[in-house]
Design a protein around this motif. Structure first.
Motif, PDB file in Angstrom:
ATOM      1  N   ILE A  16       1.130 -25.997  -5.818  1.00  0.00           N
ATOM      2  CA  ILE A  16       0.940 -25.119  -6.987  1.00  0.00           C
ATOM      3  C   ILE A  16       1.899 -23.883  -6.656  1.00  0.00           C
ATOM      4  O   ILE A  16       1.323 -23.070  -5.765  1.00  0.00           O
ATOM      5  CB  ILE A  16      -0.686 -24.794  -7.399  1.00  0.00           C
ATOM      6  CG1 ILE A  16      -0.972 -26.173  -7.834  1.00  0.00           C
ATOM      7  CG2 ILE A  16      -0.675 -23.838  -8.421  1.00  0.00           C
ATOM      8  CD1 ILE A  16      -2.464 -25.896  -8.262  1.00  0.00           C
ATOM      9  N   ASP A  17       2.735 -23.443  -7.546  1.00  0.00           N
ATOM     10  CA  ASP A  17       3.682 -22.640  -7.246  1.00  0.00           C
ATOM     11  C   ASP A  17       3.850 -21.503  -8.651  1.00  0.00           C
ATOM     12  O   ASP A  17       3.214 -22.099  -9.637  1.00  0.00           O
ATOM     13  CB  ASP A  17       4.957 -22.852  -6.825  1.00  0.00           C
ATOM     14  CG  ASP A  17       5.796 -23.985  -7.625  1.00  0.00           C
ATOM     15  OD1 ASP A  17       5.462 -24.356  -8.734  1.00  0.00           O
ATOM     16  OD2 ASP A  17       6.664 -24.094  -6.919  1.00  0.00           O
ATOM     17  N   GLU A  18       4.553 -20.752  -8.799  1.00  0.00           N
ATOM     18  CA  GLU A  18       4.800 -19.798  -9.800  1.00  0.00           C
ATOM     19  C   GLU A  18       5.129 -20.868 -11.103  1.00  0.00           C
ATOM     20  O   GLU A  18       4.942 -20.598 -12.223  1.00  0.00           O
ATOM     21  CB  GLU A  18       5.739 -18.713  -9.728  1.00  0.00           C
ATOM     22  CG  GLU A  18       5.791 -18.041 -10.797  1.00  0.00           C
ATOM     23  CD  GLU A  18       4.300 -17.106 -11.271  1.00  0.00           C
ATOM     24  OE1 GLU A  18       4.254 -16.961 -12.708  1.00  0.00           O
ATOM     25  OE2 GLU A  18       3.547 -17.036 -10.526  1.00  0.00           O
ATOM     26  N   ALA A  19       6.195 -21.651 -10.797  1.00  0.00           N
ATOM     27  CA  ALA A  19       6.730 -22.568 -11.801  1.00  0.00           C
ATOM     28  C   ALA A  19       5.859 -23.549 -12.323  1.00  0.00           C
ATOM     29  O   ALA A  19       5.798 -23.699 -13.642  1.00  0.00           O
ATOM     30  CB  ALA A  19       7.999 -23.695 -11.324  1.00  0.00           C
ATOM     31  N   TYR A  20       4.849 -23.893 -11.537  1.00  0.00           N
ATOM     32  CA  TYR A  20       3.658 -24.616 -11.987  1.00  0.00           C
ATOM     33  C   TYR A  20       2.962 -24.177 -12.952  1.00  0.00           C
ATOM     34  O   TYR A  20       2.353 -24.558 -14.010  1.00  0.00           O
ATOM     35  CB  TYR A  20       2.888 -25.385 -10.785  1.00  0.00           C
ATOM     36  CG  TYR A  20       1.786 -26.092 -10.988  1.00  0.00           C
ATOM     37  CD1 TYR A  20       1.682 -27.244 -10.657  1.00  0.00           C
ATOM     38  CD2 TYR A  20       0.603 -25.626 -11.287  1.00  0.00           C
ATOM     39  CE1 TYR A  20       0.541 -28.375 -11.186  1.00  0.00           C
ATOM     40  CE2 TYR A  20      -0.598 -26.354 -11.679  1.00  0.00           C
ATOM     41  CZ  TYR A  20      -0.561 -27.811 -11.524  1.00  0.00           C
ATOM     42  OH  TYR A  20      -1.713 -28.642 -11.604  1.00  0.00           O
ATOM     43  N   LEU A  21       2.544 -22.704 -12.376  1.00  0.00           N
ATOM     44  CA  LEU A  21       1.749 -21.886 -13.316  1.00  0.00           C
ATOM     45  C   LEU A  21       2.269 -21.553 -14.684  1.00  0.00           C
ATOM     46  O   LEU A  21       1.423 -21.650 -15.666  1.00  0.00           O
ATOM     47  CB  LEU A  21       1.250 -20.561 -12.410  1.00  0.00           C
ATOM     48  CG  LEU A  21       0.404 -20.990 -11.350  1.00  0.00           C
ATOM     49  CD1 LEU A  21       0.197 -19.591 -10.421  1.00  0.00           C
ATOM     50  CD2 LEU A  21      -0.862 -21.905 -11.498  1.00  0.00           C
ATOM     51  N   LYS A  22       3.557 -21.130 -14.744  1.00  0.00           N
ATOM     52  CA  LYS A  22       4.189 -21.013 -15.987  1.00  0.00           C
ATOM     53  C   LYS A  22       4.128 -22.024 -16.999  1.00  0.00           C
ATOM     54  O   LYS A  22       3.900 -22.187 -18.146  1.00  0.00           O
ATOM     55  CB  LYS A  22       5.846 -20.504 -15.673  1.00  0.00           C
ATOM     56  CG  LYS A  22       5.605 -19.205 -15.355  1.00  0.00           C
ATOM     57  CD  LYS A  22       7.127 -18.797 -15.090  1.00  0.00           C
ATOM     58  CE  LYS A  22       7.217 -17.342 -14.377  1.00  0.00           C
ATOM     59  NZ  LYS A  22       8.455 -16.740 -14.469  1.00  0.00           N
ATOM     60  N   ASN A  23       4.446 -23.305 -16.339  1.00  0.00           N
ATOM     61  CA  ASN A  23       4.492 -24.560 -17.068  1.00  0.00           C
ATOM     62  C   ASN A  23       3.091 -24.729 -17.831  1.00  0.00           C
ATOM     63  O   ASN A  23       2.932 -24.901 -19.053  1.00  0.00           O
ATOM     64  CB  ASN A  23       4.724 -25.833 -16.144  1.00  0.00           C
ATOM     65  CG  ASN A  23       4.899 -26.913 -17.291  1.00  0.00           C
ATOM     66  OD1 ASN A  23       5.306 -26.991 -18.431  1.00  0.00           O
ATOM     67  ND2 ASN A  23       4.445 -28.040 -16.611  1.00  0.00           N
ATOM     68  N   TRP A  24       2.145 -24.443 -16.985  1.00  0.00           N
ATOM     69  CA  TRP A  24       0.438 -24.491 -17.339  1.00  0.00           C
ATOM     70  C   TRP A  24       0.137 -23.635 -18.647  1.00  0.00           C
ATOM     71  O   TRP A  24      -0.326 -24.060 -19.391  1.00  0.00           O
ATOM     72  CB  TRP A  24      -0.362 -24.273 -16.190  1.00  0.00           C
ATOM     73  CG  TRP A  24      -1.876 -24.550 -16.394  1.00  0.00           C
ATOM     74  CD1 TRP A  24      -2.499 -25.173 -17.516  1.00  0.00           C
ATOM     75  CD2 TRP A  24      -2.907 -24.344 -15.539  1.00  0.00           C
ATOM     76  NE1 TRP A  24      -3.741 -25.222 -17.305  1.00  0.00           N
ATOM     77  CE2 TRP A  24      -4.014 -24.975 -15.987  1.00  0.00           C
ATOM     78  CE3 TRP A  24      -3.025 -24.230 -14.036  1.00  0.00           C
ATOM     79  CZ2 TRP A  24      -5.359 -24.885 -15.463  1.00  0.00           C
ATOM     80  CZ3 TRP A  24      -4.031 -23.877 -13.487  1.00  0.00           C
ATOM     81  CH2 TRP A  24      -5.279 -24.292 -14.071  1.00  0.00           C
ATOM     82  N   GLU A  25       0.852 -22.556 -18.368  1.00  0.00           N
ATOM     83  CA  GLU A  25       0.480 -21.446 -19.546  1.00  0.00           C
ATOM     84  C   GLU A  25       1.406 -21.705 -20.666  1.00  0.00           C
ATOM     85  O   GLU A  25       0.695 -21.806 -21.826  1.00  0.00           O
ATOM     86  CB  GLU A  25       1.212 -20.183 -19.047  1.00  0.00           C
ATOM     87  CG  GLU A  25       0.160 -19.430 -17.926  1.00  0.00           C
ATOM     88  CD  GLU A  25       0.809 -18.052 -17.500  1.00  0.00           C
ATOM     89  OE1 GLU A  25       0.069 -17.280 -16.995  1.00  0.00           O
ATOM     90  OE2 GLU A  25       2.131 -18.003 -17.243  1.00  0.00           O
ATOM     91  N   GLU A  26       2.535 -22.335 -20.576  1.00  0.00           N
ATOM     92  CA  GLU A  26       3.294 -22.991 -21.745  1.00  0.00           C
ATOM     93  C   GLU A  26       2.386 -24.020 -22.426  1.00  0.00           C
ATOM     94  O   GLU A  26       2.460 -24.003 -23.570  1.00  0.00           O
ATOM     95  CB  GLU A  26       4.678 -23.386 -21.462  1.00  0.00           C
ATOM     96  CG  GLU A  26       5.684 -22.117 -20.889  1.00  0.00           C
ATOM     97  CD  GLU A  26       6.737 -22.658 -20.314  1.00  0.00           C
ATOM     98  OE1 GLU A  26       7.212 -23.783 -20.366  1.00  0.00           O
ATOM     99  OE2 GLU A  26       7.495 -21.837 -19.864  1.00  0.00           O
ATOM    100  N   LEU A  27       1.946 -24.939 -21.830  1.00  0.00           N
ATOM    101  CA  LEU A  27       1.144 -26.079 -22.195  1.00  0.00           C
ATOM    102  C   LEU A  27       0.076 -25.601 -22.987  1.00  0.00           C
ATOM    103  O   LEU A  27      -0.307 -26.022 -24.106  1.00  0.00           O
ATOM    104  CB  LEU A  27       0.712 -26.955 -21.204  1.00  0.00           C
ATOM    105  CG  LEU A  27       1.800 -27.823 -20.598  1.00  0.00           C
ATOM    106  CD1 LEU A  27       1.721 -28.693 -19.635  1.00  0.00           C
ATOM    107  CD2 LEU A  27       2.500 -28.765 -21.541  1.00  0.00           C
ATOM    108  N   GLU A  28      -0.426 -24.714 -22.354  1.00  0.00           N
ATOM    109  CA  GLU A  28      -1.902 -24.126 -22.830  1.00  0.00           C
ATOM    110  C   GLU A  28      -1.607 -23.394 -24.131  1.00  0.00           C
ATOM    111  O   GLU A  28      -2.128 -23.444 -25.120  1.00  0.00           O
ATOM    112  CB  GLU A  28      -2.552 -22.803 -21.976  1.00  0.00           C
ATOM    113  CG  GLU A  28      -3.951 -22.585 -22.542  1.00  0.00           C
ATOM    114  CD  GLU A  28      -4.762 -23.743 -22.366  1.00  0.00           C
ATOM    115  OE1 GLU A  28      -5.973 -23.487 -23.209  1.00  0.00           O
ATOM    116  OE2 GLU A  28      -4.849 -24.558 -21.686  1.00  0.00           O
ATOM    117  N   ALA A  29      -0.338 -22.681 -24.274  1.00  0.00           N
ATOM    118  CA  ALA A  29       0.058 -21.805 -25.275  1.00  0.00           C
ATOM    119  C   ALA A  29       0.171 -22.699 -26.682  1.00  0.00           C
ATOM    120  O   ALA A  29       0.045 -22.422 -27.749  1.00  0.00           O
ATOM    121  CB  ALA A  29       1.247 -21.011 -25.076  1.00  0.00           C
ATOM    122  N   ALA A  30       0.707 -23.779 -26.128  1.00  0.00           N
ATOM    123  CA  ALA A  30       1.161 -24.977 -27.118  1.00  0.00           C
ATOM    124  C   ALA A  30       0.119 -25.675 -27.442  1.00  0.00           C
ATOM    125  O   ALA A  30       0.243 -26.664 -28.412  1.00  0.00           O
ATOM    126  CB  ALA A  30       2.328 -25.746 -26.936  1.00  0.00           C
TER     127      ALA A  30
END
Length: 194
Positions: free
Chosen positions: A116-130
């Motif tokens: 789990i790195d920053e890219a993983y967390l950003k992707n998670w946030e994008e999925l959550e937002a969508a």
């Protein structure tokens, strides 16, 4: 011609004599070659040396504390206490048997690392937002057993992501690594012992 025949006969006898000798293999090597689970490592020991064992086949055993209710394709094995837990994924085996829960389970499989790195967390946030994030467990907080295995403290997705970011920052300061490692085993065989 006679010498040639003697040499061929001597070579043939030597090949037969050497080919029949399998006593050089230990019972453990023979069992391993036949795909048997030989000796199981304790969960605590696996977790302590996991970084060095990634990508290798391991055999472990521990108490199964949980089976994922979403298809039964994940179980969690506990070591000496509930802070020493590892996720086991069934892979090609399909769903785990319900008998696993509260039993000692021996597993053979490949040790893998999830980072789990920053890219993983950003992707998670994008999925959550969508609003496309896959739900697992009861509500957005996620599966409590998996959260415990990863040392998570947050309840909402936002709290969980913030928790990971704080832990990544701590690890970067301590070791220079900008990610968190979580280990799991993709099972190739398992056995319920008790």
């Amino acid at each position: 011609m006679k010498i040639k025949s003697i040499l061929i006969l001597a070579t043939a006898l030597l090949m037969v004599a050497c080919g029949g000798n399998t006593s050089n293999k230990s019972k453990g090597e023979e069992a391993q070659a036949q795909g048997e689970v030989v000796a199981a490592m304790e969960i605590d020991a696996l977790l302590a040396s996991a970084e060095k064992l990634v990508g290798q086949e391991v055999a472990i055993e521990g108490i199964c504390t949980h089976i994922c209710s979403h298809g039964g394709r994940k179980i969690f094995l506990m070591g000496s206490d509930d802070t020493k837990t590892i996720r086991i994924e069934s892979g090609k085996l399909g769903a785990f048997d319900q008998k696993c829960v509260n039993s000692i389970v021996k597993v053979k499989g490949m040790l893998k690392e999830e980072r789990i790195d920053e890219a993983y967390l950003k992707n998670w946030e994008e999925l959550e937002a969508a609003n496309a994030a896959e739900e697992h467990g009861d509500g957005e907080g996620g599966c409590s057993t998996e959260k415990a295995a990863r040392g998570e403290t947050g309840n909402t997705t936002e709290e969980r992501i913030a928790d990971f970011r704080a832990r990544i920052a701590e690890r970067k300061e301590a070791t220079g690594k900008e990610y968190l490692s979580f280990y799991f085993v993709e099972a190739t065989a398992y056995e319920v012992l008790e």
